[in-house]
Design a protein around this motif. Structure first.
Motif, PDB file in Angstrom:
ATOM      1  N   ARG A  65      19.427  48.063  11.647  1.00 15.67           N
ATOM      2  CA  ARG A  65      19.666  46.372  11.674  1.00 15.67           C
ATOM      3  C   ARG A  65      21.199  46.093  11.640  1.00 15.67           C
ATOM      4  O   ARG A  65      21.575  45.368  12.432  1.00 15.67           O
ATOM      5  CB  ARG A  65      19.246  45.785  10.145  1.00 15.67           C
ATOM      6  N   GLU A  96       7.899  43.117  18.708  1.00 19.26           N
ATOM      7  CA  GLU A  96       7.512  44.021  17.675  1.00 19.26           C
ATOM      8  C   GLU A  96       7.057  43.035  16.478  1.00 19.26           C
ATOM      9  O   GLU A  96       6.477  43.673  15.557  1.00 19.26           O
ATOM     10  CB  GLU A  96       9.170  43.992  17.294  1.00 19.26           C
ATOM     11  N   SER A  97       6.645  41.605  16.936  1.00 16.93           N
ATOM     12  CA  SER A  97       6.228  40.780  15.935  1.00 16.93           C
ATOM     13  C   SER A  97       4.460  40.864  15.978  1.00 16.93           C
ATOM     14  O   SER A  97       3.713  41.040  16.947  1.00 16.93           O
ATOM     15  CB  SER A  97       6.551  39.403  16.318  1.00 16.93           C
ATOM     16  N   SER A 103      12.094  41.126  20.121  1.00 18.27           N
ATOM     17  CA  SER A 103      11.454  40.510  18.833  1.00 18.27           C
ATOM     18  C   SER A 103      10.091  40.011  18.927  1.00 18.27           C
ATOM     19  O   SER A 103       9.238  40.331  18.031  1.00 18.27           O
ATOM     20  CB  SER A 103      12.191  39.244  18.441  1.00 18.27           C
TER      21      SER A 103
END
Length: 437
Positions: free
Chosen positions: A206, A269-270, A266
């Motif tokens: 991250r 990966e959601s 994103s």
């Protein structure tokens, strides 16, 4: 009723009945006969008592309820009470054994390590997670001091200082462990270990992602802001202004592509965007990927396409994004005049999509890290290739959603081959509506 009366009254009555019988026999057959009978009766009573005492002694060596004799006289009551007591003990023991088995099973399934120690830190028991975290063995190390088994200076200080109100984080056996000692009872302690390696890795990813994204956005923003400051000055000629506007447009497009790739990654990966598989027209998909690659190449490369395989179930947009990224990478990292071959074919395990080029190639030490976000083999080429550094990360996540795999074969200076493998379960039968395309 008084327990003493319960015991003595029946015993006295049995003795009185026997003596009365012997007296009657003596009156009828002579007193000598009566005395002999009384002596024999008393000896029989004593032998009976000794016999039951012997059976009771043997039973105490292996006290199981089904082995108790029936008894006679007061022994019937004694054995009955022992039977009830032993049966209750066996029931309690079975329940305790079941609870202990459940406890051990729960401890074995725990992802955290649990070590039970006595007050001087001798190992009494540990679960498999603790064995893996600390390198212990429940069979081999039982009875040994834990501080002799876990050789770590920070852990030793934690034990010596005895400040167990806060957990301790240590690096041990290539793991990041959070350990906590919990005193319980008077002479025992529990050592709990939690493997934070994956959490630390995710946190590091991250931080790296934020740092890399900030860096990638800062460069074009710096260029745009700098040119805007220059453009604000008076007396700037038209040619210079046009050149600056062109460079600002290029940098703006670079930021736009980066943000689009970040949003795509994103979304992949959601869990809020599950894949809804549909039949994918592979011929149409491959033609579109080839057209996009040729447009990016602008005639600088020889790009060929071979389609010899069935259609698949999946997301057309996601597969186009993955395959397009592989094809565009081949164009970017292949010098002008090079060759790029796109292949879709069936094989025993399912279907393959292969992108083969004659580009600059990749050294072996970089191949395992290519799908990491913003990872670049040669950072000095990032501006030349106009890539975002997220393309292969997108490919990896698309293939995860399609149960596929990515193979990379490359050699520096001799080109690369990126091979996507989709399983047989993704293959669909040719349908008439797809054959019309």
């Amino acid at each position: 009723m008084n327990p003493k009366l319960v015991f003595w009254v029946p015993a006295a009555l049995r003795t009185a009945i026997i003596l009365a019988g012997c007296a009657l026999a003596g009156w009828m057959f002579g007193w000598t006969t009566g005395l002999v009978l009384a002596l024999l009766a008393m000896m029989a009573l004593v032998f009976t008592q000794l016999s039951y005492l012997y059976q009771l002694s043997n039973w105490m060596d292996d006290p199981r309820s089904f082995k108790l004799p029936d008894g006679w006289g007061e022994w019937t009551n004694i054995f009955s009470r022992l039977y009830r007591m032993r049966r209750d003990d066996e029931k309690n023991q079975a329940e305790l054994t079941e609870w202990l088995a459940r406890f051990r099973q729960a401890m074995h399934l725990l992802p955290d390590g649990v070590v039970i120690m006595d007050d001087v830190l001798f190992l009494e028991w540990c679960n498999p997670a603790a064995e893996q975290h600390l390198g212990l063995s429940n069979e081999r190390d039982k009875g040994m001091r834990v501080t002799n088994l876990v050789r770590n200076p920070d852990f030793m200080d934690y034990i010596i200082l005895g400040r167990y109100d806060q957990p301790l984080t240590i690096s041990f056996r290539e793991r990041k462990l959070i350990v906590h000692i919990i005193p319980f009872e008077n002479r025992r302690q529990i050592l709990v270990t939690h493997d934070a390696t994956e959490t630390e890795r995710i946190e590091e990813m991250r931080r790296d992602f934020i740092a890399n994204a900030s860096h990638e956005l800062r460069t074009p923003l710096t260029v745009i802001v700098g040119f805007l400051e220059i453009a604000a000055q008076e007396g700037l000629d038209a040619a210079t202004r046009a050149a600056h506007l062109k460079l600002m447009t290029e940098q703006g497009h670079r930021m736009q592509h980066l943000i689009e790739d970040m949003l795509t990654l994103s979304r992949l990966e959601s869990v809020d965007y599950p894949m809804r598989p549909d039949p994918v027209d592979v011929h149409q998909l491959m033609e579109q990927v080839a057209r996009d690659a040729r447009a990016l190449s602008a005639g600088k490369h020889e790009i060929t396409l071979t389609v010899d395989g069935p259609n698949v179930m999946g997301s057309y947009e996601e597969l186009h994004s993955a395959f397009g990224n592989l094809a565009s990478n081949a164009v970017r990292y292949t010098p002008a005049g090079g060759k790029i071959h796109l292949v879709w074919k069936e094989h025993e395990g399912g279907v393959k999509f292969k992108v083969e080029d004659t580009g600059i190639g990749i050294s072996p030490e970089h191949i395992s890290r290519l799908t990491e976000r913003f990872y670049r083999v040669d950072k000095s080429r990032s501006r030349e290739t106009q890539g975002t550094g997220l393309g292969l990360a997108i490919v990896k996540h698309v293939l995860l959603r399609h149960s596929g795999t990515l193979q990379i074969k490359s050699e520096a200076g001799k080109g690369s081959a990126f091979i996507v493998c989709l399983p047989k379960t993704a293959v669909v039968q040719q349908q008439p509506e797809l054959l019309l395309h």
